[in-house]
Scaffold this motif. Structure first.
Motif, PDB file in Angstrom:
ATOM      1  N   GLU A   6      -7.934  -4.014   2.541  1.00 49.83           N
ATOM      2  CA  GLU A   6      -8.063  -4.450   1.151  1.00 49.83           C
ATOM      3  C   GLU A   6      -9.508  -4.880   0.899  1.00 49.83           C
ATOM      4  O   GLU A   6      -9.819  -6.068   0.804  1.00 49.83           O
ATOM      5  N   PRO A  50       1.146  -3.783  -6.491  1.00 44.19           N
ATOM      6  CA  PRO A  50       0.244  -4.900  -6.198  1.00 44.19           C
ATOM      7  C   PRO A  50       0.933  -6.016  -5.427  1.00 44.19           C
ATOM      8  O   PRO A  50       2.163  -6.175  -5.461  1.00 44.19           O
ATOM      9  N   GLY A 104     -11.204  -7.059  -5.353  1.00 48.21           N
ATOM     10  CA  GLY A 104     -10.513  -6.376  -6.438  1.00 48.21           C
ATOM     11  C   GLY A 104      -9.295  -7.094  -6.961  1.00 48.21           C
ATOM     12  O   GLY A 104      -8.518  -6.530  -7.744  1.00 48.21           O
ATOM     13  N   TYR A 105      -9.102  -8.348  -6.564  1.00 49.73           N
ATOM     14  CA  TYR A 105      -7.914  -9.094  -6.944  1.00 49.73           C
ATOM     15  C   TYR A 105      -8.106  -9.868  -8.249  1.00 49.73           C
ATOM     16  O   TYR A 105      -9.235 -10.199  -8.639  1.00 49.73           O
ATOM     17  N   TYR A 106      -6.989 -10.154  -8.899  1.00 53.00           N
ATOM     18  CA  TYR A 106      -6.955 -11.021 -10.066  1.00 53.00           C
ATOM     19  C   TYR A 106      -6.710 -12.455  -9.600  1.00 53.00           C
ATOM     20  O   TYR A 106      -6.255 -12.692  -8.476  1.00 53.00           O
ATOM     21  N   LEU A 139      -2.394  -4.740 -14.288  1.00 55.69           N
ATOM     22  CA  LEU A 139      -2.085  -4.978 -12.882  1.00 55.69           C
ATOM     23  C   LEU A 139      -0.679  -4.514 -12.526  1.00 55.69           C
ATOM     24  O   LEU A 139      -0.478  -3.812 -11.522  1.00 55.69           O
ATOM     25  N   ARG A 169      -6.162   0.966  -1.817  1.00 55.94           N
ATOM     26  CA  ARG A 169      -5.776  -0.426  -1.594  1.00 55.94           C
ATOM     27  C   ARG A 169      -4.616  -0.789  -2.501  1.00 55.94           C
ATOM     28  O   ARG A 169      -4.340  -0.116  -3.485  1.00 55.94           O
ATOM     29  N   GLY A 193      -4.331  -4.052  -3.958  1.00 56.84           N
ATOM     30  CA  GLY A 193      -4.746  -4.964  -5.020  1.00 56.84           C
ATOM     31  C   GLY A 193      -3.664  -5.989  -5.285  1.00 56.84           C
ATOM     32  O   GLY A 193      -2.663  -6.077  -4.574  1.00 56.84           O
ATOM     33  N   GLY A 194      -3.867  -6.789  -6.314  1.00 57.89           N
ATOM     34  CA  GLY A 194      -2.871  -7.800  -6.646  1.00 57.89           C
ATOM     35  C   GLY A 194      -3.492  -9.034  -7.250  1.00 57.89           C
ATOM     36  O   GLY A 194      -4.564  -8.975  -7.863  1.00 57.89           O
ATOM     37  N   GLY A 239     -11.537  -3.808  -1.683  1.00 56.71           N
ATOM     38  CA  GLY A 239     -12.024  -3.641  -3.041  1.00 56.71           C
ATOM     39  C   GLY A 239     -12.396  -2.226  -3.393  1.00 56.71           C
ATOM     40  O   GLY A 239     -12.879  -1.971  -4.500  1.00 56.71           O
ATOM     41  N   ARG A 264       0.834  -1.209   0.000  1.00 57.71           N
ATOM     42  CA  ARG A 264       0.000   0.000   0.000  1.00 57.71           C
ATOM     43  C   ARG A 264       0.868   1.259   0.000  1.00 57.71           C
ATOM     44  O   ARG A 264       0.575   2.231  -0.704  1.00 57.71           O
ATOM     45  N   ARG A 310     -10.100 -10.612 -15.473  1.00 59.35           N
ATOM     46  CA  ARG A 310      -9.461 -10.676 -14.150  1.00 59.35           C
ATOM     47  C   ARG A 310      -8.562 -11.913 -14.039  1.00 59.35           C
ATOM     48  O   ARG A 310      -8.246 -12.339 -12.922  1.00 59.35           O
TER      49      ARG A 310
END
Length: 268
Positions: A152, A131, A180-182, A262, A158, A160-161, A154, A126, A208
């Motif tokens: 984290e 990410p 919000g992650y992949y 990303l 944040r 993310g990652g 979403g 952060r 995603r």
């Protein structure tokens, strides 16, 4: 055409064969790779790969399963994250797999050091604006809970990652997506026994999704049991294409675009 979003080219099995691996990658149209760091001691070698080759990038982090190594502080991670071609924090997360056999009979309560280390990585990510690369094994509930506790959620500010080498259920995938992650899939999805995971491949939205090898581990069919290589990531893409009834070129294009979105620092 293809990007391997997670490989360990600093590990001896691959480092000793790097010229041949790069030649094989070129032949397989794998034009980029993200080299993953698992200890601070290993970082100089990982970073040298990223700075030495124009199509490699790297991360900085300490794997949750590594003990007896330098314990990272937020400042340790931030200093290395500021270096050229470092595009992510990790791999990090939680690993509770095989508590009796692999962790000397310790309980999950005894692994508070893993949870503390994970929080350190989240806070560094952060602060760095990078990410996270998340490893979770037999620990999805705590992994998700800690991400939420650390903000984290979403939305808002944040990191993310990506949840790499995903092996969990569709419910866990949905929770990660909601944050919000992949989701990244490895050669495991080609295994005959992995139909449940292929069902998750069908569930995760294409925008995603990433693909990876996690080499030198988890070689896809037809190389299962052999040393894995980034050159084999097209086999993961072909399996995704089969599950999703897409052309493999479409999978390559979409997952590459997702990688660029990303890991914004990793531009060709």
């Amino acid at each position: 055409m293809f990007i391997d979003s997670h490989c360990h080219l600093s590990f001896p099995e691959l480092a000793e064969q790097l010229p041949a691996i790069r030649q094989a990658m070129n032949a397989a149209q794998v034009d980029r790779a993200l080299c993953i760091c698992t200890t601070l001691e290993e970082f100089p070698q990982v970073h040298a790969l990223a700075t030495g080759y124009s199509n490699f990038w790297c991360s900085v982090g300490v794997h949750p399963d590594n003990e007896g190594v330098q314990e990272p502080t937020v400042q340790d991670l931030l200093e290395r994250a500021a270096l050229p071609r470092v595009v992510a924090i990790g791999e990090t997360g939680l690993d509770y797999y095989g508590m009796e056999d692999r962790k000397g009979g310790r309980s999950i309560a005894d692994l508070e050091w893993q949870r503390d280390r994970f929080r350190t990585h989240i806070r560094a990510a952060r602060a760095a604006g990078l990410p996270l690369i998340i490893h979770t094994r037999s620990a999805s509930e705590d992994t998700l809970a800690i991400l939420r506790e650390e903000g984290e959620d979403g939305a808002g500010n944040r990191a993310g990652g990506v949840f790499h080498c995903f092996t969990e259920s569709s419910e866990v995938a949905r929770a990660a997506l909601d944050l919000g992650y992949y989701i990244s899939f490895s050669g495991i999805i080609t295994f005959k026994s992995a139909q449940a995971l292929r069902d998750v491949v069908a569930f995760v939205p294409m925008d995603r999704m990433l693909i990876e090898t996690d080499s030198p581990y988890l070689a896809p069919v037809p190389f299962r049991g052999k040393t894995n290589s980034p050159a084999y990531v097209p086999h993961v893409a072909h399996q995704v294409a089969q599950v999703r009834a897409l052309a493999v070129e479409a999978v390559a294009e979409t997952t590459s675009r997702n990688f660029e979105r990303l890991f914004a620092r990793a531009q060709a």
